[in-house]
Design a protein around this motif. Structure first.
Motif, PDB file in Angstrom:
ATOM      1  N   UNK A   1       0.834  -1.214   0.000  1.00 53.51           N
ATOM      2  CA  UNK A   1       0.000   0.000   0.000  1.00 53.51           C
ATOM      3  C   UNK A   1       0.861   1.253   0.000  1.00 53.51           C
ATOM      4  N   UNK A   2       1.935   1.183   0.788  1.00 56.68           N
ATOM      5  CA  UNK A   2       2.838   2.348   0.801  1.00 56.68           C
ATOM      6  C   UNK A   2       3.440   2.568  -0.586  1.00 56.68           C
ATOM      7  N   UNK A   3       3.830   1.484  -1.227  1.00 51.74           N
ATOM      8  CA  UNK A   3       4.400   1.596  -2.581  1.00 51.74           C
ATOM      9  C   UNK A   3       3.354   2.141  -3.554  1.00 51.74           C
ATOM     10  N   UNK A   4       2.095   1.654  -3.439  1.00 52.04           N
ATOM     11  CA  UNK A   4       1.031   2.084  -4.359  1.00 52.04           C
ATOM     12  C   UNK A   4       0.734   3.567  -4.205  1.00 52.04           C
ATOM     13  N   UNK A   5       0.745   4.053  -2.988  1.00 58.48           N
ATOM     14  CA  UNK A   5       0.476   5.480  -2.745  1.00 58.48           C
ATOM     15  C   UNK A   5       1.521   6.323  -3.441  1.00 58.48           C
ATOM     16  N   UNK A   6       2.750   5.916  -3.281  1.00 60.41           N
ATOM     17  CA  UNK A   6       3.838   6.676  -3.920  1.00 60.41           C
ATOM     18  C   UNK A   6       3.718   6.598  -5.440  1.00 60.41           C
ATOM     19  N   UNK A   7       3.380   5.387  -5.915  1.00 56.67           N
ATOM     20  CA  UNK A   7       3.300   5.165  -7.359  1.00 56.67           C
ATOM     21  C   UNK A   7       2.187   6.029  -7.968  1.00 56.67           C
ATOM     22  N   UNK A   8       1.010   6.096  -7.344  1.00 57.88           N
ATOM     23  CA  UNK A   8      -0.131   6.864  -7.877  1.00 57.88           C
ATOM     24  C   UNK A   8       0.159   8.354  -7.841  1.00 57.88           C
TER      25      UNK A   8
END
Length: 643
Positions: free
Chosen positions: A595-602
């Motif tokens: 989730x942390x990675x996805x937030x940064x990615x978006x």
């Protein structure tokens, strides 16, 4: 028979005798008596043996007896108790040689016959006193002739002074002895050598072979006499005046030395010949026995005989004059019944120790009268009562339902009790009495029951009500014992369920701990078994650890440090539950990292403005799996997140 002289046996000769192998034990002194012998009108003896001069013993010959006069005596004066073994010493004496020369194939035996219904056994060494009146000329004649030849050369006025008058006189005396000698022997026979045979009429006879001991006695006597002769001959020195070798050498080398060797070692046929050739004179045999009459007759006749073994039969005893009657106490049958009853009574006395019972029963077995048996039972009864009172004193002293004053009330009753039943009633009354301490006993019992954590509330209530209703300390103790057993049983039921539900053990591992439960004697032991089962490692744990490690390695959003930490936790885990918890924790951490990675990615996307990014961020927080986030992005025709 008249004894004219005796040959003394030296210590050296005695040692030779004891070195020889013996089947028979020689208990007395064996002597060689010399001189002319005449036995009444039956036998005359010279150097050639025995010659029957008259046939005045025809009856004995017909009866197969060796002697014309046979007498049997016993050393008992009181009646024998029925059905009880009694020591009786029988003496069978024979004298007057009968004409039985045609019957010589079997051994000579002394026999005692008892009627049917009576048993007889030999129980101690058998004593034999025998006089051999001749028959040995076949063996001794060559020695006599050789010695005569030596004396012909040395018993002259010229040579006697050189040899020595005493030596020559001694040799002459020995010559006379060998020509005219008769032997007496006393020896004993082991009772195991006696045999008991049942005859067709139901009677029994006990037989003892007396020839074996006789052979040993003759062998020892003759070996001693001939050894003395050899020593004397060896001492002769004629200083070259006369050459004795032609007569001395054959006597010493060919006759004396081999014969002495055979007699000393008991080898060769010489010993058998001594027995076969010997003619018995007066003979007395004492046989210690145990006689057991069955009580069906008030008198039993015991008959003795001395005969060849193959001729001992019913007819021999039927015609025997050597009879001694024994009186039987027929009250012994009643005595046996009294003993059996007394033994049973003593066995039933429960306050006697095993040692006391054994002692009293032995006294009963040894008793010879009904009065003696009654006295033993009376003594045992008194001891049983005394022991019961000792037990009662201890029992009452240990009661918890009475104070000291209450106990003394019952202790004071014990001295007056005259039966075991009275003593037991006093103890029972004391147990059922209510003392001032019973309330405290009930309180302790109630508290103890309350502390039994595996009892249900209903069970506790029931046991506590029983305690409240109890009227004695023994009753309270019994209730607590019952409650303790129920608590333990419930604990085992709980443990069975608990172990059955463990996931750290396979079925075999669970069974290992379930098998321990039946032997557990306390709740604490049961709980320890469950604890051990909980901490045990199943044989499948290795596979579980391998699966968990592989699962953690596949979680790509965990950092290397996180993976290493989770895998170490798996390696250290001791139960399947612990492994599952670690994997669950790692899975949650992997999702959080994703989730942390996805937030940064978006947030870094350039194809969306902030207003479009916000709904996506809100929605992807809700699905439980990352693939749902990818699906959401795809629906919005956004580039997929690579997971």
């Amino acid at each position: 028979m008249k004894k004219v002289g005796k040959t003394l046996v030296s210590s050296v000769q005695r040692k030779r005798m004891y070195k020889a192998k013996k089947m028979w034990v020689i208990a007395g002194v064996v002597g060689l008596a010399f001189g002319g012998v005449t036995l009444s009108d039956f036998v005359s003896v010279d150097q050639n043996g025995v010659h029957i001069t008259q046939r005045t013993a025809e009856a004995a010959a017909v009866d197969s007896q060796i002697f014309s006069d046979v007498d049997t005596t016993a050393d008992v004066t009181e009646p024998l108790p029925a059905n009880q073994a009694t020591n009786v010493n029988f003496t069978v004496t024979g004298s007057g040689v009968a004409d039985v020369s045609a019957v010589n194939t079997g051994s000579r035996e002394v026999a005692l016959q008892v009627p049917a219904g009576t048993d007889i056994t030999a129980n101690r060494p058998i004593s034999v006193d025998v006089a051999v009146t001749g028959g040995l000329g076949t063996i001794l004649d060559p020695i006599v002739n050789g010695l005569q030849g030596v004396l012909n050369l040395i018993d002259t006025p010229l040579t006697k002074p050189i040899v020595g008058a005493s030596t020559v006189d001694k040799l002459n005396a020995t010559l006379d002895n060998l020509k005219n000698g008769a032997i007496t022997a006393q020896y004993t026979i082991d009772p195991s050598e006696a045999t008991v045979t049942t005859l067709p009429d139901g009677s029994q006879y006990l037989a003892v072979n007396i020839d074996g001991g006789l052979g040993t006695a003759l062998r020892q006597t003759l070996s001693g006499t001939l050894s003395d002769l050899l020593d004397t001959l060896s001492s002769i020195n004629l200083l070259g005046i006369v050459n004795l070798d032609p007569v001395l050498s054959p006597l010493v080398d060919n006759l004396l030395t081999p014969l002495i060797s055979e007699l000393t070692t008991g080898t060769g046929d010489t010993v058998n010949q001594l027995v076969d050739l010997s003619v018995l004179g007066s003979t007395s045999v004492t046989i210690p026995t145990q006689v057991t009459p069955d009580g069906t007759q008030d008198s039993v006749s015991v008959k003795g005989a001395i005969a060849r073994s193959e001729l001992i039969n019913v007819d021999l005893f039927a015609n025997s004059a050597g009879t001694t009657p024994l009186q039987v106490d027929t009250t012994g049958t009643d005595l046996a019944t009294a003993k059996a009853d007394a033994t049973a009574t003593i066995d039933a006395m429960k306050y006697l120790t095993d040692e006391e019972k054994a002692d009293y029963k032995q006294q009963v077995a040894d008793a010879t009268t009904a009065d003696a048996i009654d006295a033993v039972v009376t003594d045992a009864t008194a001891q049983n009562l005394a022991n019961a009172k000792d037990w009662a004193t201890t029992e009452i002293g240990g009661l918890t339902n009475l104070d000291d004053a209450g106990k003394q009330t019952y202790l004071d009753q014990l001295p007056g009790a005259t039966t075991v039943e009275a003593v037991e009633q006093i103890v029972e009354d004391a147990r059922n009495a209510t003392g001032t301490d019973l309330t405290a006993e009930k309180a302790d019992a109630t508290a103890e029951i309350d502390a039994m954590k595996y009892l249900t509330d209903e069970e506790k209530a029931d046991y506590k009500q029983q305690v409240a209703d109890a009227t004695t300390a023994d009753a309270i103790n019994a209730i607590v014992t019952d409650a303790t057993a129920k608590n333990l049983a419930n604990a085992k039921d709980w443990a069975t369920t608990e172990i059955g539900g463990l996931i750290n053990l396979d079925d075999a591992g669970k069974q290992t701990y379930l098998d321990q439960l039946p032997d557990a004697a306390t709740v604490e032991e049961v709980e320890q078994i469950v604890e051990d089962a909980r901490n045990a490692t199943s044989t499948d744990l290795t596979a579980a650890k391998a699966d968990a490690t592989a699962t953690i390695d596949a979680m790509k959003y965990l950092t290397d440090e996180e993976k290493a930490d989770y895998k170490q936790q798996v390696a250290d885990a001791t139960t399947a539950d612990a492994i599952d918890a670690i994997v669950t924790d790692a899975t949650a951490k992997n999702l959080a990292n994703a989730k942390d990675w996805a937030t940064t990615e978006i947030n870094g996307l350039t194809n969306l403005d902030d207003a479009d990014k916000k709904p996506i961020q809100i929605n992807y927080q809700m699905p439980p799996r990352l693939k749902q986030l990818n699906k959401l992005l795809k629906m919005r025709e956004m580039p997929q997140v690579l997971i």
